[in-house]
Scaffold this motif. Structure first.
Motif, mmCIF file in Angstrom:
data_model
loop_
_atom_site.group_PDB
_atom_site.id
_atom_site.type_symbol
_atom_site.label_atom_id
_atom_site.label_comp_id
_atom_site.label_asym_id
_atom_site.label_seq_id
_atom_site.Cartn_x
_atom_site.Cartn_y
_atom_site.Cartn_z
ATOM 1 N N PRO A 163 0.832 -1.212 0.000
ATOM 2 C CA PRO A 163 0.000 0.000 0.000
ATOM 3 C C PRO A 163 0.861 1.254 0.000
ATOM 4 C CG PRO A 163 -0.004 -1.026 2.165
ATOM 5 C CD PRO A 163 0.678 -1.985 1.247
ATOM 6 N N PRO A 164 0.331 2.381 -0.445
ATOM 7 C CA PRO A 164 1.112 3.618 -0.483
ATOM 8 C C PRO A 164 1.475 4.115 0.910
ATOM 9 C CG PRO A 164 -1.186 4.057 -1.008
ATOM 10 C CD PRO A 164 -1.039 2.573 -0.953
ATOM 11 N N ARG A 165 2.471 4.980 0.960
ATOM 12 C CA ARG A 165 2.940 5.565 2.216
ATOM 13 C C ARG A 165 2.238 6.914 2.436
ATOM 14 N NH1 ARG A 165 7.775 5.405 1.082
ATOM 15 N NH2 ARG A 165 8.493 3.698 2.397
ATOM 16 N N LEU A 166 1.833 7.168 3.669
ATOM 17 C CA LEU A 166 1.164 8.425 3.995
ATOM 18 C C LEU A 166 2.188 9.466 4.435
ATOM 19 C CD1 LEU A 166 -1.404 10.096 4.432
ATOM 20 C CD2 LEU A 166 -1.515 9.153 6.748
ATOM 21 N N PRO A 260 -6.858 11.820 10.429
ATOM 22 C CA PRO A 260 -8.325 11.831 10.342
ATOM 23 C C PRO A 260 -8.849 10.653 9.522
ATOM 24 C CG PRO A 260 -7.412 14.000 9.853
ATOM 25 C CD PRO A 260 -6.255 13.044 9.883
ATOM 26 N N ALA A 261 -10.036 10.193 9.860
ATOM 27 C CA ALA A 261 -10.609 9.014 9.196
ATOM 28 C C ALA A 261 -10.825 9.249 7.711
ATOM 29 C CB ALA A 261 -11.920 8.636 9.882
ATOM 30 N N ASP A 262 -11.190 10.474 7.319
ATOM 31 C CA ASP A 262 -11.504 10.704 5.903
ATOM 32 C C ASP A 262 -10.272 10.648 5.008
ATOM 33 O OD1 ASP A 262 -11.021 13.389 7.288
ATOM 34 O OD2 ASP A 262 -10.882 13.954 5.179
ATOM 35 N N VAL A 263 -9.068 10.715 5.581
ATOM 36 C CA VAL A 263 -7.851 10.610 4.770
ATOM 37 C C VAL A 263 -7.745 9.224 4.147
ATOM 38 C CG1 VAL A 263 -5.318 10.645 4.857
ATOM 39 C CG2 VAL A 263 -6.631 12.369 6.090
ATOM 40 N N PHE A 264 -8.193 8.207 4.862
ATOM 41 C CA PHE A 264 -8.143 6.841 4.330
ATOM 42 C C PHE A 264 -9.150 6.652 3.200
ATOM 43 C CE2 PHE A 264 -6.703 6.693 8.708
ATOM 44 C CZ PHE A 264 -5.523 5.979 8.608
ATOM 45 N N GLU A 265 -10.217 7.414 3.219
ATOM 46 C CA GLU A 265 -11.264 7.280 2.202
ATOM 47 C C GLU A 265 -10.838 7.833 0.853
ATOM 48 O OE1 GLU A 265 -14.569 9.255 3.956
ATOM 49 O OE2 GLU A 265 -14.746 7.826 5.634
ATOM 50 N N ARG A 266 -9.703 8.528 0.816
ATOM 51 C CA ARG A 266 -9.209 9.047 -0.460
ATOM 52 C C ARG A 266 -8.616 7.945 -1.323
ATOM 53 N NH1 ARG A 266 -5.899 14.356 1.876
ATOM 54 N NH2 ARG A 266 -7.613 15.203 3.136
ATOM 55 N N ALA A 269 -10.550 1.047 -1.881
ATOM 56 C CA ALA A 269 -10.575 0.072 -0.787
ATOM 57 C C ALA A 269 -9.423 -0.924 -0.884
ATOM 58 C CB ALA A 269 -11.911 -0.651 -0.759
ATOM 59 N N GLU A 270 -9.089 -1.332 -2.106
ATOM 60 C CA GLU A 270 -8.041 -2.355 -2.269
ATOM 61 C C GLU A 270 -6.637 -1.800 -2.041
ATOM 62 O OE1 GLU A 270 -9.024 -0.561 -6.296
ATOM 63 O OE2 GLU A 270 -10.131 -1.353 -4.564
ATOM 64 N N SER A 271 -6.470 -0.475 -2.011
ATOM 65 C CA SER A 271 -5.149 0.134 -1.832
ATOM 66 C C SER A 271 -4.917 0.656 -0.426
ATOM 67 C CB SER A 271 -4.961 1.288 -2.831
ATOM 68 O OG SER A 271 -5.057 0.826 -4.153
ATOM 69 N N ARG A 272 -5.909 0.552 0.436
ATOM 70 C CA ARG A 272 -5.779 1.112 1.778
ATOM 71 C C ARG A 272 -4.843 0.267 2.645
ATOM 72 N NH1 ARG A 272 -12.229 2.508 2.671
ATOM 73 N NH2 ARG A 272 -12.339 4.066 0.997
ATOM 74 N N PRO A 273 -4.187 0.884 3.632
ATOM 75 C CA PRO A 273 -3.297 0.121 4.526
ATOM 76 C C PRO A 273 -4.072 -0.900 5.335
ATOM 77 C CG PRO A 273 -3.630 2.360 5.341
ATOM 78 C CD PRO A 273 -4.237 2.315 3.979
#
Length: 446
Positions: A163-166, A260-266, A269-273
């Motif tokens: 998954p990508p790095r934040l 924040p929770a909405d950062v993950f929603e960007r 679903a398959e790319s989320r940590p």
């Protein structure tokens, strides 16, 4: 019920008196005696102080709530209750502010001595309300859905795999404050000798040099290095440096965040940590992108470095850590004990709050290629042959066909990029670097 009220009030007063002095038995007894107008310590006070110091989870004064719980759980509470009931002065105690009191390891460190939150505001040249707004101790800004009221900007950066790095980058005002904390506090605190990343005078080259020519080299990777360092560890570090509880809370909050929770929603679903990574990010942690995070990560990993360095020394091996990359090297003794050694490293990391990414663990013997921090270390430190050949081909093609066709990633300043890569080779292998430099000087950049 009345007895419990007396106990809780007395514990509240004693906890704040203890915090407002040095964390030593004589000082703690003296501050209570001075507040109560006594010259000699009653037996219950001496015993209580000894119990508090023995049961404290930290080498410095813990939070007021933790200290109250320790006092209330003490069997010396009976003597304390009788004294509080019979002594009216106990209700008129004047409690001072907690002192700036570094633990012994940091007493000679040249950092600003501040005792109250107002000192922090003055040091940062900020009004109190703006300081509290930036620190956001209660997490109000993190919970906001408006980008304008948040203190960080968030970006997902792709990695080679997984998954990508934040990246959590502070906005200019907070970044300037973090740089001041870094420059005037954190940079003056020594890190463990095994840490080679983000340290002046150390680099990936110095880390690789320590492992060159060994029979076996083991590399391991820590998963989610920055998010794995919680805000409580940052708070504890500032407490060890001497800052009182409330001040350490403010300084720690200025250097930490919760995603924040909405950062993950960007992300799709398959790319989320995964769940563990997302949980670490949603809690208070070191943001990857803040100027203070690398230095804080090194300092908070001191205990991990001490234990892993001690484990390596028991086998006559060497240990270094370059950010989240652990490296061990040694002779045949390490090779023979490798099956027992690796589980011990994993257990030590887990105890320190870090998880090992087992997919990236490598055991490299002299019979094969040994690489560390992008360098070949079989006999001596060198640039890997394939890395050198690819860079040489790029520079050569720039000479023959022009640099535009070689800038395949569309870099804004390809010349500076290429110059930096050649400088890196020069720092490792002067002969190869000089060859590339001669070619580089023949490139027509017009």
């Amino acid at each position: 019920m009345w007895r419990r009220v007396i106990e809780e009030f007395a514990a509240w007063v004693l906890a704040r008196l203890f915090i407002a002095t040095d964390w030593t038995a004589p000082a703690m007894e003296a501050v209570v005696l001075e507040a109560l107008g006594r010259k000699t310590a009653p037996k219950w006070l001496s015993r209580l102080v000894a119990e508090v110091l023995a049961q404290s989870p930290t080498p410095y004064a813990p939070s007021p709530c933790t200290l109250e719980k320790i006092i209330l759980a003490s069997p010396q509470l009976h003597g304390l209750r009788l004294y509080a009931r019979d002594n009216p002065l106990f209700e008129e105690v004047s409690i001072g502010s907690a002192p700036f009191a570094p633990v012994s390891a940091f007493r000679d460190t040249d950092i600003p001595a501040m005792e109250v939150i107002g000192d922090v505001a003055s040091w940062l040249n900020l009004p109190m309300r703006q300081l509290e707004w930036l620190a956001d101790v209660e997490g109000y800004r993190v919970g906001s859905t408006s980008e304008a009221t948040r203190h960080y900007r968030y970006a997902w950066v792709p990695k080679r795999s997984g998954p990508p790095r934040l990246i959590e980058a502070p906005k200019p005002l907070l970044k300037g404050i973090q740089r001041k904390i870094l420059r005037e506090i954190l940079d003056k605190v020594a890190v463990h000798g095994a840490a080679h990343a983000y340290c002046r005078g150390r680099s990936c080259l110095t880390a690789a040099q320590l492992h060159a020519g060994e029979d076996v080299v083991v590399t391991m990777d820590l998963k989610d290095f920055f998010p794995s360092i919680p805000m409580r560890s940052v708070h504890g570090l500032f407490r060890c440096l001497g800052y009182p509880w409330e001040m350490a809370r403010i300084l720690g909050a200025l250097c930490s965040t919760a995603t924040p929770a909405d950062v993950f929603e960007r992300l799709p679903a398959e790319s989320r940590p995964d769940y563990e990574t997302a949980l670490l990010l949603r809690q208070g942690h070191l943001p990857q992108g803040a100027p203070t995070s690398p230095a804080l990560a090194n300092l908070c990993a001191w205990r991990l470095d001490c234990r892993l360095d001690g484990l390596a020394r028991r086998l006559g091996a060497r240990y270094t850590r370059y950010a989240d990359d652990l490296a061990f090297s040694g002779d045949r003794d390490l090779a023979r004990e490798i099956r027992r050694f690796l589980p011990l490293v994993v257990a030590i990391c887990a105890d320190a709050g870090f998880a090992v990414n087992h997919h990236k663990t490598r055991i490299m013997g002299q019979g094969g290629r040994q690489c560390l921090t992008g360098l070949s270390i079989n006999r001596h430190v060198n640039v890997p042959r394939d890395t050198y050949d690819r860079l040489k081909a790029i520079v050569y093609n720039c000479v023959r066909h022009g640099p535009a066709g070689q800038n395949r990633d569309g870099l804004a300043d390809f010349r500076a990029h290429l110059d930096g890569r050649i400088s890196w080779v020069e720092s490792v292998n002067r002969v190869r670097g000089d060859r590339l430099r001669l070619l580089f000087e023949r490139i027509d950049w017009s």
